[in-house]
Design a protein around this motif. Sequence first.
Motif, PDB file in Angstrom:
ATOM      1  N   SER A  31      64.895  42.444  -1.393  1.00 24.30           N
ATOM      2  CA  SER A  31      63.797  42.421  -2.354  1.00 24.30           C
ATOM      3  C   SER A  31      62.660  41.524  -1.877  1.00 24.30           C
ATOM      4  O   SER A  31      61.532  41.959  -1.715  1.00 24.30           O
ATOM      5  N   CYS A  32      62.975  40.233  -1.641  1.00 25.57           N
ATOM      6  CA  CYS A  32      61.895  39.280  -1.344  1.00 25.57           C
ATOM      7  C   CYS A  32      61.875  38.868   0.122  1.00 25.57           C
ATOM      8  O   CYS A  32      61.022  38.087   0.527  1.00 25.57           O
ATOM      9  N   CYS A  48      64.634  34.918  -5.327  1.00 25.62           N
ATOM     10  CA  CYS A  48      64.038  35.790  -6.357  1.00 25.62           C
ATOM     11  C   CYS A  48      65.030  36.159  -7.462  1.00 25.62           C
ATOM     12  O   CYS A  48      64.627  36.588  -8.533  1.00 25.62           O
ATOM     13  N   CYS A  62      70.435  36.562  -4.685  1.00 26.25           N
ATOM     14  CA  CYS A  62      69.406  35.889  -3.896  1.00 26.25           C
ATOM     15  C   CYS A  62      68.981  34.588  -4.570  1.00 26.25           C
ATOM     16  O   CYS A  62      68.623  34.589  -5.744  1.00 26.25           O
ATOM     17  N   CYS A  69      67.678  39.128   1.805  1.00 28.22           N
ATOM     18  CA  CYS A  69      67.392  39.707   0.506  1.00 28.22           C
ATOM     19  C   CYS A  69      66.467  40.895   0.746  1.00 28.22           C
ATOM     20  O   CYS A  69      65.415  40.742   1.351  1.00 28.22           O
TER      21      CYS A  69
END
Length: 132
Positions: free
Chosen positions: A99-100, A50, A47, A97
């Motif tokens: 995650s973020c 992040c 990514c 992503c």
Amino acid sequence: MVDFALRRRGVLADLQAGGLSLREVCDADVYLQRAAGFHGNSTETVCPVCRKENLTEVSWVFGDDLGSASGSARSDEELEQLALTHDEFTVHVVEVCRSCSWNHLVLSYELGLPEGSGKRVRRAARELRRRS
Ligand SMILES: [Zn+2]
């Protein structure tokens, strides 16, 4: 013809320069995140925002002949199947992503049969199934 890579670099540069906020670019919604989990292909690309995990690519299909399937996320196997049984449709590949929530359109291409063939192919397939 849109250069998605160029646009992606532009967005990331704007983010770095403060012209765009994280909230504006990391806005993958629940639906997109869920699609990434179910139909996504993990990539080797980390990514860019992040750097915590690799991006997942999700393919979305759009086309009149797809009926209710238009606007949904599909796996590679489903794309192949749709391409054999439906008129030309557009595939939008979005990187996400998990995650973020960064997400961006990376690629767009056409798949499917010439206009008008989808219905014929599907009718023939139904006919075959009915006979067997
Ligand atoms: Zn991220």
